[in-house]
Design a protein around this motif. Sequence first.
Motif, PDB file in Angstrom:
ATOM      1  N   ASP A 222       0.836  -1.084   0.027  1.00 29.80           N
ATOM      2  CA  ASP A 222       0.176  -0.119   0.187  1.00 29.80           C
ATOM      3  C   ASP A 222       0.788   1.392  -0.134  1.00 29.80           C
ATOM      4  O   ASP A 222       0.537   2.339  -0.674  1.00 29.80           O
ATOM      5  CB  ASP A 222      -0.946   0.156   1.247  1.00 29.80           C
ATOM      6  CG  ASP A 222      -1.745  -1.105   1.262  1.00 29.80           C
ATOM      7  OD1 ASP A 222      -2.594  -1.554   2.057  1.00 29.80           O
ATOM      8  OD2 ASP A 222      -2.161  -1.369   0.124  1.00 29.80           O
ATOM      9  N   ALA A 223       2.092   1.161   0.473  1.00 31.39           N
ATOM     10  CA  ALA A 223       2.727   2.438   0.778  1.00 31.39           C
ATOM     11  C   ALA A 223       3.584   2.386  -0.688  1.00 31.39           C
ATOM     12  O   ALA A 223       3.552   3.807  -1.105  1.00 31.39           O
ATOM     13  CB  ALA A 223       4.059   2.097   1.569  1.00 31.39           C
TER      14      ALA A 223
ATOM     15  N   ALA B 121       2.218   1.914  -3.624  1.00 34.05           N
ATOM     16  CA  ALA B 121       0.928   2.359  -4.383  1.00 34.05           C
ATOM     17  C   ALA B 121       0.964   3.805  -4.044  1.00 34.05           C
ATOM     18  O   ALA B 121       0.506   4.434  -5.027  1.00 34.05           O
ATOM     19  CB  ALA B 121      -0.219   1.516  -4.085  1.00 34.05           C
ATOM     20  N   LYS B 122       1.255   4.293  -2.810  1.00 30.60           N
ATOM     21  CA  LYS B 122       1.100   5.628  -2.682  1.00 30.60           C
ATOM     22  C   LYS B 122       2.365   6.642  -3.005  1.00 30.60           C
ATOM     23  O   LYS B 122       2.323   7.896  -2.879  1.00 30.60           O
ATOM     24  CB  LYS B 122       0.675   5.998  -1.129  1.00 30.60           C
ATOM     25  CG  LYS B 122      -0.678   5.538  -0.899  1.00 30.60           C
ATOM     26  CD  LYS B 122      -1.187   5.744   0.623  1.00 30.60           C
ATOM     27  CE  LYS B 122      -1.504   7.388   0.835  1.00 30.60           C
ATOM     28  NZ  LYS B 122      -1.946   7.561   2.056  1.00 30.60           N
TER      29      LYS B 122
ATOM     30  N   LEU C 197       5.115   6.293  -1.186  1.00 29.02           N
ATOM     31  CA  LEU C 197       5.710   6.678  -0.013  1.00 29.02           C
ATOM     32  C   LEU C 197       7.080   5.791   0.145  1.00 29.02           C
ATOM     33  O   LEU C 197       6.953   4.547  -0.410  1.00 29.02           O
ATOM     34  CB  LEU C 197       5.005   6.340   1.157  1.00 29.02           C
ATOM     35  CG  LEU C 197       3.390   7.058   0.982  1.00 29.02           C
ATOM     36  CD1 LEU C 197       2.692   6.689   2.164  1.00 29.02           C
ATOM     37  CD2 LEU C 197       3.803   8.321   1.158  1.00 29.02           C
TER      38      LEU C 197
ATOM     39  N   LEU D 279       0.487   5.572   7.560  1.00 29.32           N
ATOM     40  CA  LEU D 279      -0.076   5.358   5.926  1.00 29.32           C
ATOM     41  C   LEU D 279      -1.315   5.949   5.544  1.00 29.32           C
ATOM     42  O   LEU D 279      -1.478   6.701   4.440  1.00 29.32           O
ATOM     43  CB  LEU D 279      -0.294   3.460   5.823  1.00 29.32           C
ATOM     44  CG  LEU D 279      -0.838   3.155   4.336  1.00 29.32           C
ATOM     45  CD1 LEU D 279       0.527   3.601   3.282  1.00 29.32           C
ATOM     46  CD2 LEU D 279      -1.016   1.747   4.445  1.00 29.32           C
ATOM     47  N   LYS D 280      -2.338   6.044   6.461  1.00 26.65           N
ATOM     48  CA  LYS D 280      -3.708   6.489   6.468  1.00 26.65           C
ATOM     49  C   LYS D 280      -3.733   8.178   6.142  1.00 26.65           C
ATOM     50  O   LYS D 280      -4.068   8.507   5.133  1.00 26.65           O
ATOM     51  CB  LYS D 280      -4.646   6.105   7.339  1.00 26.65           C
ATOM     52  CG  LYS D 280      -6.113   6.650   7.014  1.00 26.65           C
ATOM     53  CD  LYS D 280      -7.043   6.510   8.212  1.00 26.65           C
ATOM     54  CE  LYS D 280      -6.886   5.055   8.588  1.00 26.65           C
ATOM     55  NZ  LYS D 280      -7.770   4.729   9.783  1.00 26.65           N
TER      56      LYS D 280
ATOM     57  N   THR E   7      -0.747  10.051   5.641  1.00 28.29           N
ATOM     58  CA  THR E   7       0.564  10.616   4.734  1.00 28.29           C
ATOM     59  C   THR E   7       0.201  10.580   3.331  1.00 28.29           C
ATOM     60  O   THR E   7       0.555   9.469   2.832  1.00 28.29           O
ATOM     61  CB  THR E   7       1.630   9.843   5.252  1.00 28.29           C
ATOM     62  OG1 THR E   7       1.876   9.741   6.635  1.00 28.29           O
ATOM     63  CG2 THR E   7       2.941  10.369   4.548  1.00 28.29           C
ATOM     64  N   PRO E   8      -0.075  11.553   2.613  1.00 29.87           N
ATOM     65  CA  PRO E   8      -0.485  11.651   1.160  1.00 29.87           C
ATOM     66  C   PRO E   8       0.952  11.361   0.264  1.00 29.87           C
ATOM     67  O   PRO E   8       0.930  10.800  -0.715  1.00 29.87           O
ATOM     68  CB  PRO E   8      -1.249  12.822   0.892  1.00 29.87           C
ATOM     69  CG  PRO E   8      -0.606  13.644   2.166  1.00 29.87           C
ATOM     70  CD  PRO E   8      -0.300  12.966   3.208  1.00 29.87           C
ATOM     71  N   HIS E   9       1.883  11.775   0.903  1.00 34.94           N
ATOM     72  CA  HIS E   9       3.277  11.854   0.167  1.00 34.94           C
ATOM     73  C   HIS E   9       4.340  12.027   0.991  1.00 34.94           C
ATOM     74  O   HIS E   9       4.215  12.381   2.326  1.00 34.94           O
ATOM     75  CB  HIS E   9       3.313  13.048  -1.012  1.00 34.94           C
ATOM     76  CG  HIS E   9       3.044  14.074  -0.597  1.00 34.94           C
ATOM     77  ND1 HIS E   9       4.353  14.986   0.229  1.00 34.94           N
ATOM     78  CD2 HIS E   9       1.988  15.095  -0.681  1.00 34.94           C
ATOM     79  CE1 HIS E   9       3.697  16.210   0.505  1.00 34.94           C
ATOM     80  NE2 HIS E   9       2.288  16.190  -0.023  1.00 34.94           N
TER      81      HIS E   9
ATOM     82  N   ASP F  66       5.915   9.965  10.325  1.00 36.94           N
ATOM     83  CA  ASP F  66       5.713  10.234   9.101  1.00 36.94           C
ATOM     84  C   ASP F  66       5.680  11.695   8.630  1.00 36.94           C
ATOM     85  O   ASP F  66       5.795  12.641   9.372  1.00 36.94           O
ATOM     86  CB  ASP F  66       4.101   9.622   8.762  1.00 36.94           C
ATOM     87  CG  ASP F  66       3.217  10.563   9.908  1.00 36.94           C
ATOM     88  OD1 ASP F  66       2.464   9.778  10.890  1.00 36.94           O
ATOM     89  OD2 ASP F  66       2.941  11.655   9.246  1.00 36.94           O
TER      90      ASP F  66
ATOM     91  N   TYR G 212     -11.022  10.185   6.412  1.00 31.86           N
ATOM     92  CA  TYR G 212      -9.918   9.168   6.399  1.00 31.86           C
ATOM     93  C   TYR G 212     -10.460   7.855   7.113  1.00 31.86           C
ATOM     94  O   TYR G 212      -9.649   6.705   7.035  1.00 31.86           O
ATOM     95  CB  TYR G 212      -8.483   9.408   7.261  1.00 31.86           C
ATOM     96  CG  TYR G 212      -7.967  10.632   6.534  1.00 31.86           C
ATOM     97  CD1 TYR G 212      -8.361  11.962   6.900  1.00 31.86           C
ATOM     98  CD2 TYR G 212      -7.236  10.432   5.578  1.00 31.86           C
ATOM     99  CE1 TYR G 212      -7.487  13.035   6.097  1.00 31.86           C
ATOM    100  CE2 TYR G 212      -6.341  11.591   4.781  1.00 31.86           C
ATOM    101  CZ  TYR G 212      -6.632  12.871   5.317  1.00 31.86           C
ATOM    102  OH  TYR G 212      -5.792  13.808   4.375  1.00 31.86           O
TER     103      TYR G 212
END
Length: 787
Positions: free
Chosen positions: A505-506, A508-509, A511, A544-545, A547-549, A572, A600
């Motif tokens: 998931d990280a 995919a974003k 991060l 993760l939830k 932190t957009p970048h 984060d 969120y």
Amino acid sequence: MAGTASPVGDDSFDLPTAPGPHDRWGAPQYPEDTVASMLVDSAIDHAIYMLDLDGMVMSWNSGARLMKGYRPQEIIGRNFRVFYTDEDRRAGRPAAALAAARATGTFAAEGWHLRKDGTRLWASVVIDAVHDRAGNVVGFATITRDASKVQAIVERLRRERDELVETTKVLNAAIVIADEAKALAVEAKAAADQEKVIADEAKAMAVEAKVIADKAKAVAANEKVLADEAMVLAVEAKIIADEAKAAAAQEKILADEAKAVAAHEKMLADEALRLAIEAKIIADKAKDAAACEKVIADQAKALAADEKVIADEAKARAMEAKIIADEAKATAVEAKRIADEAKAVAAGEKVLADEAKAVAAREKMLADEAKIVADAAKMLAIEVKVVADEAKVVAEDGRVAAEKATLVADNANRAKSEFLAHMSHEIRTPMNGIIGFTTLVLQSDLTAEQRQYMTHLYDAGKSLMAIINDVLDFSKIEAGKLDLEAIAFSPREVVEGAVEIIRSDAVAKGLELRIDIAADIAEWVIGDPTRLRQVLLNLLINALKFTPHGHISVTVKRGASDGDNMCFEVEDSGIGIAQEKQHLLFQDFAQISSSTTRQYGGTGLGLAISQRLVQAMRGSIGVVSVAGRGARFWFSARLPATGSPVISKCDAVPRISRRILVVDDNFINQTILHALLKADGHDVVIVSDGLQAVEAVKAEHFDVVLMDMQMPVMNGIEATRAIRQLGFSVRDVSIVALTANAMSEDVQRCREAGMNDHLAKPVDRELLRHAIDIWGGRDVRGPSDGS
């Protein structure tokens, strides 16, 4: 979902404390519903939402938000037709789906659905009718699963099937080429055999020519001898002739005196002349014979040269035939390689097909599990409503009302405990299947990538089970009765395992994930790795939830004041938390901001549970954050260092084979236990209820009985008591409970019935092996007093 490093709460289900104007179900909702709501909201892989009779959206979970892209305030109150394509809406499929669900109780279909941004996803949709107590349909519960990956696998299988067809055509052509090459090789071999015959004949002719040449040389030598003898005779004849001339002269001188001698000499002279002539003739013949022999010898040499040319040509043709044969052999090898590649492609297709089947089976299991959770949540809402109504009536009657209220509260707590026990059993049973079959797959031959995926699935399943245990047993945490394990484990493995769960998931974003473990951290410590992993996962999922970048980092270091204390930090670069809101983070069900919560998601429970767990590990937890500039959550835990544990591996050391009776009515559990025990070399017998178990131990000897609790005909408690009442040679058999009934009172009931040990599902393989090693080898002694 766990509490977060930013505003904490749940935007998926806005549950009022009393019926509101939009309550379509006719039942009030209370804070006790939060556990059920949390279970539904935690299913982030499934979109779960409620519809009224007209198809209007009434609730919206986190999975629905992630899958469809709508926030709750954007979709609640709108008709679910917006999820369907224009073609489906024109065909009236949304209304038909509700009509089918109303008529039959449930409706299931797959097809293209629309997200908020207009993109499509291939969705598997199940719509269940919701009934009130009178049996009237009052709405619909909808579960949607994103089946795009499965559809992509199906499309990929189709493409690869077409490629396999083309490969098969190429293979057939290669086989034809191989056959032609084989025929060419046969012809080349025949030509080589014929050339060998010609070469052998040429060799024989060369030998014969040599014999003739040798004979000619012998004749020539003989003729030379004859010529030499003739020359000697000629010389002798000449000498005689000279003597005869001298004698003739003397005779002529003495003619008168020796006429007779003269005549005789003349005769001798004539004879000598004749001999000379004959000698000359013989010499000429010998010369002619020598010339003839030379011609014959020259012809033999020419013939030998011709034979050599023929032999060289035959040898060249034989070499050409060998080259052709080698080329044919190389063609055959290439054809075999193509055939092997085709077989490998076919094997790969089979593996992909098996993977697709496994994915479909797992998705179906998850859908069934979500349905069970939804049904249980509805049951809890009904039970809570009944209890609340009774409490309200009792509260109006003074002291008697207070007593009744107390009784109702006790009943509610008992009902809650029974519900939690039921939910624990219902969730543990399918989770036993997921974790058990994952364990079996990990024992099979897998590629490195498949093994990595299955390991992550196994770790995720274990972590999910730990979280479910906390949610179902939250009352135990509130009462301060939480028991922690004290076993040896590697903190590095726990940290890396937790990070791996969120890695996909990280990525995919976009991060960046970082891990920094201090060099002086002990390799092995004593503590509870499951609870430690749970706290880390709560903090990592929050990071993760929100932190957009940017990045998420995990740091592990020793405490400053005590070497047994470890400090864990999760930092984060996310949205951060305002200073005035941070005191709400660790309160039960606290929500910092309803708008952030709606965006969120979250239950407001994760950080509260984490705080209780950290305190139980004799540590503390806190946060340092500035709004808009990220957050750093930290916690400490007392984890004394220890030496490397000696772990008994089934595959590393030989194990003693035991005869084991498995008593379980669930086919999936039977299959998993049979495979695990057989793999360890045990002799396994399976029965489906307690009565069959009693009869089995009467008829045969078993070292260990693995006994489930809930079974038809006779349950595990009754069966254990019946076995303990048999003769001592049977009643002392080791009985280990292996059950999804894992509450503390269930363990006590098993002990009181006479069971030796208790193992909870999902089954942990190492704990199962340990129990069999202990109880399968114990001495069985009869009573000393003869009773």
